[in-house]
Design an enzyme around this catalytic site. Structure first.
Site, mmCIF file in Angstrom:
data_model
loop_
_atom_site.group_PDB
_atom_site.id
_atom_site.type_symbol
_atom_site.label_atom_id
_atom_site.label_comp_id
_atom_site.label_asym_id
_atom_site.label_seq_id
_atom_site.Cartn_x
_atom_site.Cartn_y
_atom_site.Cartn_z
ATOM 1 N N HIS A 374 -56.009 -81.815 18.509
ATOM 2 C CA HIS A 374 -54.812 -81.436 17.749
ATOM 3 C C HIS A 374 -53.506 -81.685 18.479
ATOM 4 C CE1 HIS A 374 -57.026 -79.193 14.529
ATOM 5 N NE2 HIS A 374 -57.918 -79.107 15.501
ATOM 6 N N LYS A 561 -42.253 -72.605 10.692
ATOM 7 C CA LYS A 561 -43.336 -73.067 11.561
ATOM 8 C C LYS A 561 -43.145 -72.342 12.884
ATOM 9 C CE LYS A 561 -41.713 -77.259 10.777
ATOM 10 N NZ LYS A 561 -42.901 -78.013 10.421
ATOM 11 N N ARG A 562 -44.117 -72.443 13.793
ATOM 12 C CA ARG A 562 -43.915 -71.822 15.096
ATOM 13 C C ARG A 562 -42.669 -72.407 15.755
ATOM 14 N NH1 ARG A 562 -47.805 -68.291 17.365
ATOM 15 N NH2 ARG A 562 -46.492 -68.548 19.211
ATOM 16 N N LYS A 567 -40.497 -79.230 17.711
ATOM 17 C CA LYS A 567 -40.356 -79.121 16.250
ATOM 18 C C LYS A 567 -38.890 -79.162 15.814
ATOM 19 C CE LYS A 567 -44.650 -76.420 15.823
ATOM 20 N NZ LYS A 567 -45.529 -77.136 14.861
ATOM 21 N N THR A 669 -49.118 -79.263 8.577
ATOM 22 C CA THR A 669 -49.815 -78.952 7.327
ATOM 23 C C THR A 669 -48.864 -78.220 6.380
ATOM 24 O OG1 THR A 669 -50.738 -77.078 8.523
ATOM 25 C CG2 THR A 669 -52.205 -78.930 8.103
ATOM 26 N N LYS A 673 -48.107 -78.343 2.137
ATOM 27 C CA LYS A 673 -47.992 -77.180 1.243
ATOM 28 C C LYS A 673 -46.683 -77.229 0.461
ATOM 29 C CE LYS A 673 -50.687 -74.761 4.660
ATOM 30 N NZ LYS A 673 -50.556 -74.093 5.975
HETATM 31 C C1 26Q Z 1 -54.672 -72.840 24.657
HETATM 32 C C2 26Q Z 1 -55.017 -72.257 25.865
HETATM 33 C C3 26Q Z 1 -54.620 -70.983 26.173
HETATM 34 C C4 26Q Z 1 -53.890 -70.263 25.239
HETATM 35 C C5 26Q Z 1 -53.549 -70.830 24.028
HETATM 36 C C6 26Q Z 1 -53.929 -72.114 23.730
HETATM 37 C C7 26Q Z 1 -53.563 -72.718 22.434
HETATM 38 C C8 26Q Z 1 -53.572 -71.956 21.276
HETATM 39 C C9 26Q Z 1 -53.220 -72.509 20.058
HETATM 40 C C10 26Q Z 1 -53.213 -74.052 22.324
HETATM 41 C C11 26Q Z 1 -52.865 -74.595 21.092
HETATM 42 C C12 26Q Z 1 -52.874 -73.830 19.954
HETATM 43 C C13 26Q Z 1 -52.522 -74.334 18.632
HETATM 44 C C14 26Q Z 1 -52.265 -75.569 18.329
HETATM 45 C C15 26Q Z 1 -51.892 -75.995 16.979
HETATM 46 O O1 26Q Z 1 -51.710 -75.189 16.076
HETATM 47 N N1 26Q Z 1 -51.761 -77.294 16.755
HETATM 48 C C16 26Q Z 1 -51.402 -77.788 15.442
HETATM 49 O O2 26Q Z 1 -52.588 -78.068 14.733
HETATM 50 C C17 26Q Z 1 -52.308 -78.416 13.382
HETATM 51 C C18 26Q Z 1 -53.624 -78.592 12.672
HETATM 52 O O3 26Q Z 1 -54.220 -79.789 13.064
HETATM 53 C C19 26Q Z 1 -51.446 -79.645 13.311
HETATM 54 O O4 26Q Z 1 -51.106 -79.859 11.966
HETATM 55 C C20 26Q Z 1 -50.186 -79.481 14.155
HETATM 56 O O5 26Q Z 1 -49.490 -80.708 14.195
HETATM 57 C C21 26Q Z 1 -50.564 -79.038 15.559
HETATM 58 O O6 26Q Z 1 -49.397 -78.788 16.316
#
Ligand code: 26Q
Length: 823
Positions: A374, A561-562, A567, A669, A673
């Site tokens: 991702h 979004k976050r 972003k 995503t 939506k």
């Molecule tokens: C990793 C290690 C330790 C703590 C947290 C994490 C961690 C947690 C969540 C790393 C990444 C995430 C989330 C990532 C994320 O949401 N990525 C998004 O995924 C979507 C679905 O594929 C994409 O549409 C987005 O582009 C992408 O940013």
């Protein structure tokens, strides 16, 4: 298809009253609002449980079972989803209305529940916020599609006691509050204590040569045990009797306290096991697209992975008696690298418990595990410090070394040089690189949009792709269109059904047929009316929740979004500051009033993200507080943005801001939506925007800015934001204001200004002019309501390509080797 256990209003009411009585010892006349909510959920839960046991959750004899492992499932609310999927929305609504009327008659007058509707009880449900953002929400959308498409699939995650924090904004500053969602959200969970497994941490591994069998044996000793108890959530599908499960693992101490240690005076050690268990599933890490090598996070990951693999293996052994055919019956899909330890964990079980040879075990693992990536951003890649892996998971560490040694030997044998070996190695420089392990061990690796998958094989996995090109593929993300259109936008759903019927619910490509109405003025007007109603609904919410009046006649321009620098919420803000100056300079100019909506949580430790939230607050004060400017512009920061707020906001939005630096957003995503709800995208050629652009046509989207290739070239050749700044009068004014102070309290943002001038990593200044220009164009288009509504409909008509059903069908066919109902 569905046998549809038809349950009518009187049937529902009877079940409901039975629940009230047996679960809460209450009657209709003396139950509380929460009890009404819970009893309603329990009736639906029973229907799902019945269907699960009727159909059995067995894979067809020759079929594979899919196990979707994700540290996050951002489910949001389930009552409306389950009612919708079961075709019971109207039955439940009318039953509750009748029950409340009966209660009033019995009680002879009004009380606390009088006047409450089905919608109010839906609001009683807390969001299950077991995720951060896109990745977690994607997993939730996919569960719905997998079930609707009839796949045998189980989701696995952690039963976090606290989900993503609740955000309060106090004088512009984000404050994080705990989210104890289980207090009410537990109603959907079914504990399966009898299926608990134990997970081992720490200790040592003793190696012994077994000369009889000619193999090394490993004994893990002095470990600490944690009990993993599954809490199952039943997952409904639309128009089908199929029911799947989401298994959430809860950590508990195997014994409340170790009495033998306690008796021998080792009080601290006696408590240790207890304390460690309690903390593992306490809280979701609120980081999104950012890696930090925290010990507790590794504990969470291994706890989750080990419990999941053990439960799959136990079930397989019961049915097959052997693990030799494991890979023929199961696919373990890992959602980003977070569950990567399934690879060594499955190896450990095959080697140590099943007594297999390494090579036999490796074949099974290689054929069982698939991986979705991702992100390509280096700060998000998981690289665990070797010493903490070794200390926390001594046996897993040895397995990892075994995999790495063999991989490196293979690469050397293939003639690769030191550079190549160094880049591809799994263990290197004191770190364990999870993405490299996945790329080596998994039978399939995919990115989440065409652009992102292309970048993956050109950068992160360039060398792996050269070795094994066949295992890399793209599966563009998709969203649950039943939730994100039919459920959250009933007005639009009704309009669509009137035009093309409801076939689109199970065949999203049928939305294309809406193109027949592109030139139907009456239809377009109805579309605009639906949008207007949704805007009024949102305006009422903003007034109620935040005491802010926004004008439903203004353009609703949304970026939710976050919060992350890539972003580029800041790009949007800089442009609003420029607009402010322009309005002040020429207040008479004819402008279309706009409402700029923001919603975003910042990771707790992400300083710059929190600064940007503060800045949005200051800009809101400046703009909204100005009697002249506020006539044509309003800025709103929506507190505590989450799934249930998105459900209100997306149907009401007209402009969707998707403005990340090209090459950085894997897919997005939210973009899908918004499109599904008829918003027009203002976006860069990033992630899935590229495909949205192709499907909808350039006349129906506003594309601007550098391409991923240009970003890449510019960052390699060197790019100077300060020279852009010095040549732009409007930018100079904006930066001057940042430095001098923004808004009535004069908060200064010189830090943000100088960070952009010194190191504009995400190239905001490079895209600034193009962004301002495209926003002008969007404004001009909005003046022509007919043209705007036509484009809006074109977006809805093209959105079927971005349904999760399409994505999941592609996974089933190209990755999992499974058949869907249609395929
Ligand atoms: C990793 C290690 C330790 C703590 C947290 C994490 C961690 C947690 C969540 C790393 C990444 C995430 C989330 C990532 C994320 O949401 N990525 C998004 O995924 C979507 C679905 O594929 C994409 O549409 C987005 O582009 C992408 O940013």
């Amino acid at each position: 298809m569905s046998q549809n256990t038809v349950i009518d209003i009187s049937g529902f009411k009877e079940l409901f009253l039975g629940k009230l009585k047996r679960h809460f010892g209450r009657d209709l006349e003396d139950c509380t609002r929460t009890q009404v909510f819970r009893a309603t959920c329990l009736v639906l839960r029973d229907i799902l449980a019945q269907r699960l046991s009727d159909s059995g959750d067995e894979a067809r004899a020759d079929g594979r079972k899919l196990h979707y492992l994700s540290l996050e499932f951002l489910l949001g609310r389930s009552l409306s989803k389950n009612a919708f999927n079961l075709g019971l929305t109207e039955t439940v609504r009318r039953s509750l209305d009748e029950l409340l009327a009966e209660r009033r008659a019995i009680n002879g007058g009004e009380d606390k529940l009088t006047g409450l509707s089905f919608e109010d009880f839906l609001e009683t449900e807390p969001d299950a916020g077991l995720g951060n953002g896109g990745l977690g929400r994607l997993a939730a959308c996919y569960l719905d599609s997998m079930t609707t498409l009839g796949l045998n699939a189980t989701g696995y995650s952690i039963c976090y006691e606290y989900g993503i924090f609740k955000q309060k904004v106090i004088e512009g500053g984000q404050v994080e509050l705990p989210d104890p969602w289980l207090e009410v959200g537990d109603v959907w969970l079914i504990p399966r204590v009898e299926e608990a497994v134990t997970v081992r941490f720490g200790g040592r591994v003793e190696e012994r040569w077994n000369s009889r069998d000619n193999r090394m044996e490993y004994e893990h000793i002095d470990y600490t045990e944690v009990l993993a108890v599954p809490k199952d959530m039943l997952i409904s599908g639309y128009g089908t009797d199929k029911v799947n499960k989401l298994r959430l693992w809860d950590a508990q101490s195997p014994t409340a306290i170790d009495m033998s240690l306690f008796s021998s005076g080792q009080y601290m050690k006696a408590m240790e096991q207890n304390a460690m268990a309690q903390v593992i599933t306490k809280v979701l890490y609120p980081d999104d697209n950012h890696f930090e090598g925290k010990l507790l996070r590794l504990r969470q990951q291994y706890f989750f992975v080990s419990a999941t693999v053990q439960s799959i293996v136990r079930d397989h052994r019961l049915k097959n008696g052997t693990l030799r055919n494991f890979h023929l019956r199961h696919v373990l899909h890992i959602n980003d690298t977070h569950p990567t330890l399934v690879i060594p964990e499955l190896m450990r079980i095959l080697l140590d418990e099943e007594g297999m040879d390494w090579d036999d075990a490796w074949v099974i693992v290689k054929h069982a595990v698939a991986y979705t990536n991702h992100t390509v951003m280096s700060e998000a890649l998981e690289c665990w410090p070797q010493n903490i892996v070794e200390m926390l998971l001594p046996r897993i560490w040895k397995v990892l070394c075994g995999i790495n040694d063999r991989y490196i030997a293979l690469l050397r044998a293939e003639g690769h040089n030191d550079y190549v070996v160094g880049r591809m190695a799994i263990i290197w420089d004191g770190e364990v690189r999870m993405a490299n392990l996945c790329a080596f061990a998994c039978f399939a690796v995919n990115g989440v949009s065409a652009l992102h998958s292309g970048i993956l094989i050109k950068s992160l996995f360039e060398l792996q792709y050269q070795r094994e090109p066949f295992k890399f593929l793209n599966v563009t993300n998709g969203v649950d269109h039943r939730r994100w259109l039919a459920q959250v936008n009933p007005g639009l759903h009704g309009l669509i059904c009137g035009a093309i019927g409801d076939g689109y619910l199970t065949h999203p490509a049928e939305l294309r047929r809406l193109n027949e109405f592109l030139d139907d003025a009456a239809f377009l007007e109805q579309l605009a009316r639906v949008k207007r109603e949704n805007k009024e609904r949102l305006a009422a919410y903003i007034l109620r929740e935040q005491g802010l009046a926004v004008d439903p006649a203004s353009v609703f321009d949304t970026q939710v979004k976050r919060l992350h620098e890539y972003k580029r919420q800041l790009l949007n803000v800089l442009r609003i500051l420029r607009l402010y100056d322009e309005i002040c300079a020429d207040p008479q100019k004819d402008r279309i009033p706009r409402t700029y909506l923001f919603g975003a949580k910042a990771a707790s430790g992400y300083h710059m993200a929190k600064r940007i939230i503060r800045l949005i607050h200051s800009v809101a004060q400046l703009v909204n507080g100005d009697p002249v400017v506020s006539k044509v512009a309003k800025v709103v920061f929506l507190e505590n943005y989450r799934v249930s707020v998105a459900e209100l906001l997306i149907p009401a939005s007209e402009i969707s801001e998707q403005i990340s630096t090209a090459g950085k957003e894997a897919s997005g995503t939210g973009n899908m939506k918004f499109m599904l709800n008829g918003a027009l995208t203002i976006g860069t050629l990033d992630g899935a925007n590229v495909e949205i652009d192709e499907f909808v046509g350039r006349e129906n989207i506003f594309i601007f800015g550098l391409t991923a290739g240009e970003v890449d070239r510019l960052s390699r050749e060197g790019y100077s934001s300060s020279s852009i700044y010095s040549q732009s009068e409007p930018l100079r004014r904006v930066f001057d204001r940042l430095t001098a102070g923004v808004g009535p309290d004069g908060a200064e943002y010189g830090d943000i200004a100088s960070s952009l001038l010194i190191n504009d990593t995400y190239m905001l200044l490079a895209d600034f002019e193009a962004y301002c220009a495209v926003k002008e164009r969007a404004g001009e288009k909005y003046r022509d309501a007919g043209a705007w509504n036509r484009s809006s409909l074109a977006n809805i008509a093209a959105a079927g390509a971005f349904a999760a059903d399409r994505s999941v069908s592609q996974y089933a066919e190209h990755v999992w080797g499974m058949k869907t109902l249609d395929g």
